[in-house]
Design a protein around this motif. Structure first.
Motif, PDB file in Angstrom:
ATOM      1  N   ILE A 136       1.166  -1.245  -0.062  1.00  0.00           N
ATOM      2  CA  ILE A 136       0.003   0.041   0.083  1.00  0.00           C
ATOM      3  C   ILE A 136       0.915   1.307  -0.036  1.00  0.00           C
ATOM      4  N   ASN A 137       0.648   2.179  -1.077  1.00  0.00           N
ATOM      5  CA  ASN A 137       1.342   3.282  -0.979  1.00  0.00           C
ATOM      6  C   ASN A 137       0.416   4.600  -0.349  1.00  0.00           C
ATOM      7  N   PRO A 138       0.849   4.737   0.871  1.00  0.00           N
ATOM      8  CA  PRO A 138       0.049   5.745   1.397  1.00  0.00           C
ATOM      9  C   PRO A 138       0.235   7.308   0.905  1.00  0.00           C
ATOM     10  N   GLY A 140       0.122   7.797  -2.300  1.00  0.00           N
ATOM     11  CA  GLY A 140      -0.367   7.734  -3.671  1.00  0.00           C
ATOM     12  C   GLY A 140      -1.518   8.638  -3.890  1.00  0.00           C
ATOM     13  N   GLY A 141      -1.633   9.103  -5.174  1.00  0.00           N
ATOM     14  CA  GLY A 141      -3.016  10.124  -5.400  1.00  0.00           C
ATOM     15  C   GLY A 141      -3.161  11.214  -4.410  1.00  0.00           C
ATOM     16  N   SER A 142      -4.260  11.015  -3.805  1.00  0.00           N
ATOM     17  CA  SER A 142      -4.540  12.016  -2.550  1.00  0.00           C
ATOM     18  C   SER A 142      -4.560  11.555  -1.425  1.00  0.00           C
ATOM     19  N   VAL A 167       3.053  -1.407   4.266  1.00  0.00           N
ATOM     20  CA  VAL A 167       2.876   0.001   3.748  1.00  0.00           C
ATOM     21  C   VAL A 167       4.141   0.614   3.502  1.00  0.00           C
ATOM     22  N   THR A 168       4.367   1.278   2.256  1.00  0.00           N
ATOM     23  CA  THR A 168       5.595   1.730   1.890  1.00  0.00           C
ATOM     24  C   THR A 168       6.065   2.916   2.499  1.00  0.00           C
ATOM     25  N   GLU A 169       7.123   2.945   2.940  1.00  0.00           N
ATOM     26  CA  GLU A 169       7.652   4.022   3.774  1.00  0.00           C
ATOM     27  C   GLU A 169       8.332   5.194   3.012  1.00  0.00           C
ATOM     28  N   GLY A 193      -2.237   1.604  -5.005  1.00  0.00           N
ATOM     29  CA  GLY A 193      -1.529   2.816  -5.289  1.00  0.00           C
ATOM     30  C   GLY A 193      -1.667   3.270  -6.671  1.00  0.00           C
ATOM     31  N   GLY A 194      -0.889   3.638  -7.352  1.00  0.00           N
ATOM     32  CA  GLY A 194      -1.074   4.344  -8.630  1.00  0.00           C
ATOM     33  C   GLY A 194      -0.188   3.604  -9.631  1.00  0.00           C
ATOM     34  N   ASP A 195      -0.157   4.032 -10.936  1.00  0.00           N
ATOM     35  CA  ASP A 195       0.669   3.620 -11.778  1.00  0.00           C
ATOM     36  C   ASP A 195       2.247   3.669 -11.660  1.00  0.00           C
ATOM     37  N   GLY A 196       2.449   4.514 -10.820  1.00  0.00           N
ATOM     38  CA  GLY A 196       3.952   4.862 -10.383  1.00  0.00           C
ATOM     39  C   GLY A 196       4.496   3.645  -9.336  1.00  0.00           C
ATOM     40  N   LEU A 197       3.597   3.202  -8.728  1.00  0.00           N
ATOM     41  CA  LEU A 197       3.739   1.898  -7.612  1.00  0.00           C
ATOM     42  C   LEU A 197       4.174   0.593  -8.665  1.00  0.00           C
ATOM     43  N   TYR A 199       4.836   0.563 -11.674  1.00  0.00           N
ATOM     44  CA  TYR A 199       6.079   0.664 -12.308  1.00  0.00           C
ATOM     45  C   TYR A 199       7.250   0.157 -11.647  1.00  0.00           C
ATOM     46  N   GLU A 200       7.276   0.591 -10.229  1.00  0.00           N
ATOM     47  CA  GLU A 200       8.336   0.436  -9.425  1.00  0.00           C
ATOM     48  C   GLU A 200       8.436  -1.325  -9.137  1.00  0.00           C
ATOM     49  N   VAL A 201       7.345  -1.662  -9.063  1.00  0.00           N
ATOM     50  CA  VAL A 201       7.367  -3.163  -8.864  1.00  0.00           C
ATOM     51  C   VAL A 201       7.670  -3.980  -9.941  1.00  0.00           C
ATOM     52  N   GLY A 225      -4.052   5.875  -6.875  1.00  0.00           N
ATOM     53  CA  GLY A 225      -3.132   6.765  -7.382  1.00  0.00           C
ATOM     54  C   GLY A 225      -4.003   7.920  -8.051  1.00  0.00           C
ATOM     55  N   SER A 226      -3.106   8.600  -8.606  1.00  0.00           N
ATOM     56  CA  SER A 226      -3.755   9.825  -9.455  1.00  0.00           C
ATOM     57  C   SER A 226      -4.342   9.362 -10.824  1.00  0.00           C
ATOM     58  N   GLY A 227      -3.606   8.441 -11.446  1.00  0.00           N
ATOM     59  CA  GLY A 227      -4.026   8.221 -12.976  1.00  0.00           C
ATOM     60  C   GLY A 227      -4.823   6.893 -12.837  1.00  0.00           C
ATOM     61  N   ASN A 228      -4.096   5.920 -12.436  1.00  0.00           N
ATOM     62  CA  ASN A 228      -4.735   4.469 -12.378  1.00  0.00           C
ATOM     63  C   ASN A 228      -5.191   3.847 -13.841  1.00  0.00           C
ATOM     64  N   TYR A 292       0.133  19.699  -8.464  1.00  0.00           N
ATOM     65  CA  TYR A 292      -1.343  19.659  -8.145  1.00  0.00           C
ATOM     66  C   TYR A 292      -1.996  18.345  -7.632  1.00  0.00           C
ATOM     67  N   ARG A 293      -0.863  17.427  -7.020  1.00  0.00           N
ATOM     68  CA  ARG A 293      -1.102  16.050  -6.599  1.00  0.00           C
ATOM     69  C   ARG A 293      -2.479  15.905  -5.908  1.00  0.00           C
ATOM     70  N   PHE A 294      -2.478  16.955  -4.733  1.00  0.00           N
ATOM     71  CA  PHE A 294      -3.735  16.970  -3.800  1.00  0.00           C
ATOM     72  C   PHE A 294      -4.962  17.028  -4.614  1.00  0.00           C
TER      73      PHE A 294
HETATM   74  N1  LIG Z   1       5.733   6.550   2.028  1.00  0.00           N
HETATM   75  C1  LIG Z   1       5.810   7.054   0.705  1.00  0.00           C
HETATM   76  N2  LIG Z   1       6.146   8.315   0.596  1.00  0.00           N
HETATM   77  C2  LIG Z   1       6.565   9.057  -0.262  1.00  0.00           C
HETATM   78  N3  LIG Z   1       6.528   8.587  -1.575  1.00  0.00           N
HETATM   79  C3  LIG Z   1       6.364   7.202  -1.648  1.00  0.00           C
HETATM   80  C4  LIG Z   1       5.820   6.345  -0.402  1.00  0.00           C
HETATM   81  N4  LIG Z   1       5.710   5.328  -0.916  1.00  0.00           N
HETATM   82  C5  LIG Z   1       5.925   5.170  -2.274  1.00  0.00           C
HETATM   83  N5  LIG Z   1       6.116   6.526  -2.678  1.00  0.00           N
HETATM   84  C6  LIG Z   1       6.183   6.994  -3.994  1.00  0.00           C
HETATM   85  O1  LIG Z   1       5.272   7.239  -4.370  1.00  0.00           O
HETATM   86  C7  LIG Z   1       5.214   7.591  -5.992  1.00  0.00           C
HETATM   87  C8  LIG Z   1       3.538   7.723  -6.357  1.00  0.00           C
HETATM   88  O2  LIG Z   1       3.038   6.668  -6.411  1.00  0.00           O
HETATM   89  P1  LIG Z   1       1.558   6.166  -6.999  1.00  0.00           P
HETATM   90  O3  LIG Z   1       1.981   5.578  -8.250  1.00  0.00           O
HETATM   91  O4  LIG Z   1       1.332   4.995  -6.030  1.00  0.00           O
HETATM   92  O5  LIG Z   1       0.461   7.212  -6.928  1.00  0.00           O
HETATM   93  P2  LIG Z   1       0.345   8.333  -7.982  1.00  0.00           P
HETATM   94  O6  LIG Z   1       1.771   8.844  -8.782  1.00  0.00           O
HETATM   95  O7  LIG Z   1      -0.270   9.509  -7.287  1.00  0.00           O
HETATM   96  O8  LIG Z   1      -0.635   7.694  -9.051  1.00  0.00           O
HETATM   97  P3  LIG Z   1      -0.342   7.544 -10.586  1.00  0.00           P
HETATM   98  O9  LIG Z   1       1.118   6.990 -10.637  1.00  0.00           O
HETATM   99  O10 LIG Z   1      -1.538   6.904 -11.003  1.00  0.00           O
HETATM  100  O11 LIG Z   1      -0.187   9.000 -10.983  1.00  0.00           O
HETATM  101  C9  LIG Z   1       5.744   6.517  -6.380  1.00  0.00           C
HETATM  102  O12 LIG Z   1       6.627   6.559  -7.417  1.00  0.00           O
HETATM  103  C10 LIG Z   1       6.793   5.882  -5.119  1.00  0.00           C
HETATM  104  O13 LIG Z   1       8.115   5.835  -5.242  1.00  0.00           O
END
Ligand SMILES: Nc1ncnc2c1ncn2[C@@H]1O[C@H](COP(=O)(O)OP(=O)(O)OP(=O)(O)O)[C@@H](O)[C@H]1O
Length: 473
Positions: A136-138, A140-142, A167-169, A193-197, A199-201, A225-228, A292-294
């Motif tokens: 879980i990415n706390p 991600g997105g909002s 929960v990712t830290e 989370g979002g697509d960024g998470l 991608y990391e995996v 996340g914000s895109g999903n 504008y992530r919020f």
């Molecule tokens: N605990 C954390 N604190 C800060 N950043 C984190 C944490 N855990 C993960 N991240 C980073 O958050 C980034 C964004 O994650 P995620 O893709 O879930 O959300 P998003 O960017 O809002 O969504 P999208 O990718 O759909 O636009 C990832 O690149 C990841 O490295």
């Protein structure tokens, strides 16, 4: 068709004949049409809470069904079957037996086309309990990922799945988890989370020596996340709406289905894409709207409005192997001992592209290369794209687009109607090269890269995500 039946239950106040058929759990009461809960919708069953006191107490059989409502939402319904037997001991044995029967039939690993088993076969072959790791990415997105997961965690429990949670830290925590994941211990990695998470995996899997096995590890995706875009593309292909309930449904009731992955490389780096590569207009919106992530998903709308105040073009060269009817059957990814996925179509970096490749050169207003159909919940960028078709689908606008052109495209994105705009080309390709000035912004699965010369080749069905086949309308 053989069935396993029992008439020792009551539904409400009526005696009910319960049977496990090859299609679902049938509950028949007098003078009413029988109810059938399809195994595809049944999570599992449990012995419910005592419904009486003292000698009269007995636990009902509770069947957990994740039904699809008329509007397409998945909603949990508990079907409560109480005792019709005078003897509570007998009833309890019957409930325990039916919990096992329902778990057997509801298990998505079961071959739904196999002949209906006998009761003995069911009792002797209880499915092994599955274990899912939830990531879980706390951030991600909002920032609502934990809440979103909490809403649907019970689906896993009701489906008899053992859950471990991380929960990712920090950024790259998910990459480290994937790089060291025990592929034997877990049955699925659910990414919240979002697509960024995601991608990391994927990058974490591809760093491993056993990358070919790791990248096939089943992934469940819960959009937070914000895109999903990936979650939406999977849901679209499965005929589900992109909600946390439906996505958890696909993770827990689905089976691993193939997903294309593409190598993205330049002279110094290689990474792996599952979503998209953008350059110019969309890449700058994606990158600049980070602030504008919020706003959650709305950040792209705000970013687009800001960008449209000063439209511009981007100079570059896009060369690609055009897909023809001949490559309708693109070969599927085959695991090998090589240290990285083999590239069979791309020319070596720094050499001219093959003569049969096509090239678009000069100013472009849009470049949006998609592995899957959706870039976000409301952006259906590549309507023909399938999860494992073996292609990237590239939306290109050549030359300088007017504000009107952009408006036409942006207004059509949600339903995929932008591809009908005269200014838009939709190109299907297995491999391409993009050359841009170094200072340009490119976004690879939403991650920032510099410009320069980049090459992409698709590996058909190299990864696997949990999903179901869409049922016919
Ligand atoms: N605990 C954390 N604190 C800060 N950043 C984190 C944490 N855990 C993960 N991240 C980073 O958050 C980034 C964004 O994650 P995620 O893709 O879930 O959300 P998003 O960017 O809002 O969504 P999208 O990718 O759909 O636009 C990832 O690149 C990841 O490295």
């Amino acid at each position: 068709m053989s069935v396993i039946s029992c008439s020792a239950f009551r539904l409400g106040r009526q005696d009910a004949a319960v049977s496990a058929t090859s299609v679902g759990l049938k509950v028949a009461v007098d003078k009413k049409p029988a109810l059938v809960y399809r195994w595809a919708d049944v999570l599992g069953a449990s012995a419910g809470l005592d419904e009486g006191i003292g000698a009269t107490s007995s636990m009902p059989l509770v069947v957990h069904v994740l039904e699809k409502t008329k509007g397409g939402k998945r909603k949990l319904r508990d079907v409560v079957l109480t005792s019709a037997a005078a003897d509570n001991g007998i009833h309890q044995m019957e409930v325990d037996k039916w919990v096992r029967i329902v778990q057997y039939f509801a298990d998505p690993r079961r071959d739904a086309n196999a002949p209906c088993p006998t009761l003995d076969e069911v009792m002797q072959h209880s499915p092994r309990q599955r274990t899912f790791l939830v990531l879980i990415n706390p951030a991600g997105g909002s920032g609502k990922a934990e809440k979103i997961y909490d809403k649907v965690e019970s689906f896993l429990v009701l489906a008899n799945v053992r859950v471990e949670k991380i929960v990712t830290e920090r950024p790259h925590h998910a990459l480290d988890v994937a790089e060291h994941l025990d592929l034997v211990k877990y049955d699925c990695l659910v990414i919240v989370g979002g697509d960024g998470l995601v991608y990391e995996v994927v990058q974490g899997f591809m760093k491993r020596l056993d990358w070919a096995a790791a990248i096939q590890f089943p992934l469940g995706i819960l959009p937070a996340g914000s895109g999903n875009g990936l979650a939406k593309s999977i849901c679209e292909a499965a005929g589900e709406i992109s909600s946390p309930e439906s996505c958890m449904y696909l993770s827990v009731k689905g089976r691993p289905v193939p997903l294309d992955v593409a190598t993205l490389r330049n002279a110094s780096t290689t990474c792996y894409l599952v979503l998209s590569l953008t350059w110019g207009f969309m890449a700058e919106i994606d990158y600049e709207s980070e602030k504008y992530r919020f706003f959650g998903g709305q950040r792209f709308v705000v970013g687009t409005l800001v960008k449209l105040l000063a439209p511009k073009t981007w100079n570059g060269t896009f060369s690609y192997l055009e897909s023809t009817a001949d490559d309708a059957d693109v070969p599927r990814f085959q695991a090998s001992d090589s240290p990285a996925p083999e590239l069979s179509v791309l020319p070596p970096l720094g050499t001219p592209v093959p003569p049969k490749w096509k090239t678009i050169e000069g100013p472009m207003s849009m470049f949006w290369a998609m592995n899957v159909s959706h870039a976000s919940t409301d952006a259906h960028i590549a309507p023909p794209a399938r999860l494992d078709d073996g292609f990237f689908h590239v939306v290109v606008m050549e030359g300088k687009a007017s504000r009107g052109d952009y408006a036409g495209v942006m207004l059509g994105l949600e339903k995929g109607q932008h591809v009908d705009q005269p200014a838009v080309q939709l190109i299907k390709t297995r491999a391409f090269q993009l050359q841009t000035p170094d200072e340009h912004v490119l976004m690879a699965d939403g991650e920032r890269c510099d410009g320069g010369t980049w090459q992409v080749e698709v590996h058909r069905g190299m990864a696997r995500v949990m999903s179901v086949m869409a049922s016919p309308p």
